[in-house]
Design an enzyme around this catalytic site. Structure first.
Site, mmCIF file in Angstrom:
data_model
loop_
_atom_site.group_PDB
_atom_site.id
_atom_site.type_symbol
_atom_site.label_atom_id
_atom_site.label_comp_id
_atom_site.label_asym_id
_atom_site.label_seq_id
_atom_site.Cartn_x
_atom_site.Cartn_y
_atom_site.Cartn_z
ATOM 1 N N SER A 246 -51.391 -5.655 -28.746
ATOM 2 C CA SER A 246 -51.511 -5.986 -30.175
ATOM 3 C C SER A 246 -51.802 -4.809 -31.086
ATOM 4 O O SER A 246 -51.722 -4.935 -32.306
ATOM 5 C CB SER A 246 -52.592 -7.051 -30.387
ATOM 6 O OG SER A 246 -52.127 -8.304 -29.944
ATOM 7 N N SER B 232 -50.285 -8.717 -32.286
ATOM 8 C CA SER B 232 -50.896 -9.487 -33.357
ATOM 9 C C SER B 232 -51.382 -8.646 -34.526
ATOM 10 O O SER B 232 -51.567 -9.151 -35.630
ATOM 11 C CB SER B 232 -52.082 -10.278 -32.806
ATOM 12 O OG SER B 232 -53.108 -9.381 -32.377
ATOM 13 N N LYS C 207 -58.920 -5.177 -39.029
ATOM 14 C CA LYS C 207 -58.231 -6.399 -38.597
ATOM 15 C C LYS C 207 -59.167 -7.596 -38.771
ATOM 16 O O LYS C 207 -60.342 -7.517 -38.420
ATOM 17 C CB LYS C 207 -57.819 -6.250 -37.129
ATOM 18 C CG LYS C 207 -56.894 -7.356 -36.610
ATOM 19 C CD LYS C 207 -56.561 -7.122 -35.132
ATOM 20 C CE LYS C 207 -55.528 -8.090 -34.616
ATOM 21 N NZ LYS C 207 -55.232 -7.884 -33.184
#
Lengths: 501, 526
Positions: B191, B167, B92
């Site tokens: 997330s 996210s 990420k």
């Protein structure tokens, strides 16, 4: 624009000063408060930094254990209570010397609180200053404003920032309001800061050099009419960085406040800047309740837990309180008040103590440190203790002088050799051929030559004017390049001239 | 060495790849290349998945080649290779990496390269896991749809017109689209788990402090946690073991030694375990198809010997409100460092005077997107003098109450269970203008962050009404992450048995090289 002031005497007649101090002490830990970067003064800008000090994305703080120990020691030396559990908070404000745009600082949970410090004034009275708290925080970077005038941010073309200082561990010591000092307020101010400085130096937790900002003082002053209980509005004079300046700044602010109050105007609550050149302050930033730092507990750090066992362990390591220690040492050494004060001011009390412990007499230790070493340290721009003179060296040198092997002048030369790393005193005497000339043969030759060169002086001596002998001794010392024992030279001259000494 | 075509390689789990690599049936270079080919095929273009913000092909292939060379040379070095050596992973883009840009999905960090590696990245490098690249996210991880990325949204591989969650939509979509077998995510309020739910993948938020946060760009420090994203429960356990453990650089990292999580996943036994349904986390507000799949999972666990009990966590109803005070408060302070002074974007004001305050303001105005600004403003307000006690202070009290609810619940059940998200993936743009509706997505995942307990989401099937994946969430007491893997692996294998293969076999082919036709469906990994 300079402010109006009353005379100090008039101010004292009309008003009663209340003081308060925030003293920031930079700790001398190896690394910074929250990062592993070195805590070193004076290096190239932005070299003692890592990603944590620069506030890079993703970084986290890790608390320096030694800094916590030092803070606890300071708290104990200030007779404070030590919190069993305390936390850090974030003080949020945007300013480029603070890489994260918040300062990690203790807020409502200081590590040390509720202490006091007894301050001895020059007339011998003892004044107790109450300590509200001593808390841990990190220092900010250093901004240098360039272009424009006088290094101020106003009118500067641009500013440079050095983050070497960012994250240096600080302990901020905050007093309670100090009432009742009266006209001794300026003296008390100086004595208080001097006492704090001595404590942290004595504890070994700070280099305690005010000129380097290791100890920085913000001085709060307010006045109230005699007899009134409620405090007046205070000003806070920031970064007063010498003991003399603390005294002067408090005196000046008292005089300035008095003039403001006399004029019927309210004193403005604000920070003031101290100017050493004019010995006055100028207005800084207005301080009001509008300053909102949005403090909240620092979520990246866990609470600091100071177990009672740990605190007691640290208490056991504390040195004797400075005031008591000084009294004891002065009595032991038999120094006069003046002699002792000079020793303290020169910062060689510890060194003299060690030298005496190594076997030197108190007078000898003082003679060497005050007479020889302090001057050398000043020339080298270091503390006397940092020159690297070992107590044993002094003891050895003194023995050689007392045994008549070398004279004082040579001893000083040998000391230089030791400091230059040429070896032990004995080795240097040997290497440099510095032994006092004790074979009378070469001495007599030199004496005869000196007497022949100055027949008129020889006549004076023969006539009983013994004080004239210095000229002949000087000639002999010159000829022997200082290697003769001056006492022996005198004896031989008198013998040679058949005069009774 | 047997030939394995690249379409087969990308569908293997990390554990399967690791076995093939160890047996030298396939090279790490071939594995990495297959994933790079897949990324090239499906990630770009107008209708691409857009899971990646940066592809790190050269370095990934170099690491793979190094692993292959070590294996080929044999001996001690080959013996010492980590189990997952050569198995590629996506990271990420909130997690900093040397040698690749890190943007946090924000313009304010466009082009910034970190001078240091996050601790988890150091661990990936030590295990010699090739890093395929950096995945898309909502800006600074603020969002539940990945639509708040400054670099455009990621699409859900199940339906390219839908969101992949957020996210960490990039990491979940990359794994769901077979662009990577594994990924790292971060989970502040869901997330990792919510994207896992809506993409039919597995995602784990470890116990707070279980994985070092050093190098994860902080949103809310007391809530953030890095965790694994994968297609199987075992794979998450394997990755969790790589990244977990104490880190002296993170003061909030737990000192505990890491449990054998993979062993827990392989144990696969729920006989006699008590599994608690959280009364407050299903029913009203949850889509019917989500509810159906949830009930189905309960039934399977019961059949496998678990005892299903009901627990009540009455304070969970305050969790969302408290979360939206604590998270923005911490974020407002954490994001203060992005000011244009030391790194990243610097914008000069259009008109004089050119003061530092105005440069900071112009930089932040231009560099942050609306959602980030919204949360900074919320948090600044909540921390302001006079409001602190009412907002931040009260929210912290709620947090304590939520922790007590969990404590009480875990006296009645070994593991708690709920749907991961109230709905399946919604359409791109559907909730973009309605922040409150967007925030509701995380209603079931937030309590775990507030209490610091671990949570795992795994695919629970497809919703009847829209055919989209539904996530099942398991929650365990702090430091008991192993229980999640133990129960998760059982449920996964029961579900796959029911479906006749992994759920992702049912995902439609992406408009790219065909998938399903060439590869026979294969069983679970247990």
């Amino acid at each position: 624009m300079s402010d109006a002031t009353l005379s100090f005497e008039e101010a004292m007649e009309k008003y009663d000063p209340v003081l308060g101090f925030e003293v920031h002490v930079e700790l001398n830990t190896k690394t910074k408060m929250f990062s592993s970067a070195p805590n070193v003064f004076g290096d190239e800008p932005n070299t003692n930094v890592n990603e944590v000090d620069l506030g890079m994305p993703g970084v986290l703080p890790v608390l320096n254990r030694t800094a916590v120990e030092s803070s606890i020691k300071i708290g104990l030396a200030l007779n404070c209570k030590i919190a069993e559990n305390c936390r850090f908070a974030r003080k949020n404000y945007f300013y480029p010397d603070t890489p994260k745009n918040f300062q990690t600082s203790q807020y409502d949970e200081p590590i040390a609180y509720d202490g006091y410090l007894d301050i001895e004034l020059s007339d011998g009275t003892v004044f107790r200053v109450e300590i509200e708290r001593a808390h841990m925080e990190e220092d900010a970077g250093k901004l240098t404003h360039l272009g424009g005038s006088a290094g101020r941010i106003q009118g500067a073309d641009y500013s440079l920032v050095d983050y070497n200082r960012a994250g240096v561990p600080l302990v901020e010591i905050v007093t309670k309001p100090i009432e009742g000092a009266g006209s001794r307020a300026p003296e008390l101010a100086k004595a208080y800061v001097a006492a704090v400085r001595e404590i942290v130096k004595n504890l070994g937790v700070s280099d305690a050099k005010m000129e380097r900002g290791n100890v920085r003082c913000d001085a709060n002053v307010s006045l109230r009419p005699h007899g009134r209980e409620r405090f007046g509005i205070r000003s806070e004079t920031k970064n007063v960085n010498s003991l003399r300046a603390v005294e002067h700044a408090v005196r000046y602010e008292i005089q300035r406040h008095a003039a403001v109050l006399d004029s019927g105007e309210p004193v403005i609550q604000e920070t003031r800047h101290w100017h050493e050149d004019t010995r006055s302050t100028t207005s800084g930033r207005a301080k009001s309740d509008a300053d909102d730092y949005r403090y909240f507990p620092e979520p990246d750090l866990v609470p600091v837990v100071a177990s009672r066992e740990w605190v007691e362990e640290l208490r056991a390591t504390l040195p004797e309180p400075p005031a008591e220690r000084r009294k004891r040492l002065q009595a032991d050494w038999g120094y006069s008040d003046l002699e002792f004060r000079d020793v303290v001011n020169a910062g060689v009390m510890d060194e003299i103590e060690e030298t005496i412990a190594a076997g030197a007499a108190a007078t000898v230790a003082r003679k060497w440190w005050m007479g020889e070493i302090v001057g050398r340290a000043k020339n080298a721009d270091v503390d006397p203790g940092q020159l690297g003179v070992k107590p044993e060296t002094i003891v050895e040198l003194n023995k050689m002088v007392e045994a008549g092997k070398i004279n004082n002048k040579m001893a000083a030369e040998v000391l230089d050799g030791v400091l230059a790393g040429e070896g032990t005193p004995a080795e240097i005497v040997e290497k440099r051929g510095l032994a006092v000339v004790s074979d009378d043969g070469p001495l007599l030759e030199a004496i005869d030559a000196a007497l022949a060169a100055q027949p008129d002086v020889a006549d004076k001596i023969r006539a009983g004017k013994l004080q004239a002998i210095g000229a002949i001794v000087g000639g002999v010392m010159k000829a022997t390049r200082g290697q003769a024992d001056a006492g022996r030279v005198k004896e031989l001259i008198l013998q040679r001239l058949g005069v009774e000494g | 060495m047997t030939e394995t075509n690249s379409n087969q390689l990308i569908r293997l789990s990390a554990a399967q790849l690791a076995a093939k690599l160890a047996a030298r049936e396939v090279t790490a270079v071939a594995v990495v290349q297959a994933h790079l080919d897949r990324i090239a095929a499906v990630d770009g273009g107008d209708r691409g998945v857009h899971a990646f913000l940066h592809v790190n092909a050269e370095e990934a292939l170099a690491v793979a080649a190094e692993v292959d060379a070590i294996r080929a040379a044999g001996g001690a070095a080959a013996e010492e290779l980590h189990e997952l050596a050569g198995v590629p992973i996506a990271v990420k883009d909130l997690i900093v990496t040397v040698g690749q840009p890190t943007t946090a999905g924000s313009r304010i960090l466009e082009g910034w390269h970190s001078p240091y590696d996050a601790t988890v990245v150091q661990k990936l490098r030590a295990a010699k896991m090739p890093i395929l690249g950096k995945t898309n996210l909502d800006e600074f991880a603020m969002g539940s749809s990945t639509e708040h990325s400054a670099y455009g949204p990621t699409r859900n591989p199940w339906d390219l017109d839908r969101i992949p969650g957020g996210s960490g939509g990039g990491s979940a979509a990359a794994v769901a689209a077979f662009e990577a077998p594994l990924a790292l995510g971060t989970d502040t309020g869901g997330s990792i788990r919510q994207p896992g739910a809506v993409t039919g993948t597995v995602g784990v938020k470890p116990t707070y402090g279980g994985v070092s946060r050093y190098g994860a760009i902080a949103m809310a420090s007391s809530l953030d946690q890095i965790g694994p994203v994968s297609r199987t429960v075992l794979d998450s356990a394997l990755l969790h073991q790589v990244i977990g453990g104490h880190d002296p650089k993170d003061s909030t990292s737990l000192p505990d030694p890491l449990a054998d999580l993979a062993a827990a996943a392989r144990l696969g036994n729920v006989d006699g375990m008590k599994i608690g349904i959280i009364k407050e986390l299903h029913g009203e507000g949850y889509q019917a198809g989500v509810e159906n799949r949830f009930n189905e999972s309960l039934e399977l666990l019961k059949q496998a010997g678990a005892e299903i009990v009901e627990v009540s966590c009455p304070n969970f109803k305050y969790a969302l409100g408290a979360y939206y005070l604590i998270m923005p408060s911490e974020a407002s302070s954490n994001l203060a460092k992005f000011d244009g002074v030391r790194y990243g974007l610097r914008v000069l004001p259009e008109d004089p005077p050119l003061t530092i305050e105005r440069v900071m303001a112009a930089t932040r105005a231009a560099g942050f997107g609306d959602e980030v600004k919204r949360r900074i403003i919320l948090g600044t307000y909540a921390l302001s003098a006079g409001y602190y006690d009412a907002y931040y202070g009260s929210a912290q009290k709620v947090r304590t109450l939520i922790q007590r609810d969990f404590d009480a619940a875990f006296t009645k059940a070994d593991v708690l269970i709920s749907p991961t998200a109230p709905t399946t993936a919604f359409k791109l743009g559907e909730k973009l203008d309605d922040p409150l509706a967007m925030y509701l997505n995380d209603v079931a995942t937030i309590p775990a962050n507030m209490a610091g307990v671990p949570g795992l989401s795994l695919p629970g099937g497809l919703a009847d009404e829209d055919g989209l994946p539904v996530g099942i969430q398991l929650l365990a007491p702090a430091r008991e992450d192993a229980r999640l893997y133990r129960v998760g692996a059982v449920l996964e294998s029961l579900l796959e048995e029911k479906w006749g293969g992994p759920l992702l076999d049912r995902a439609p082919s992406l408009p790219a090289p065909a998938l399903a036709e060439t590869v026979p469906s294969h069983g679970g990994s247990h």
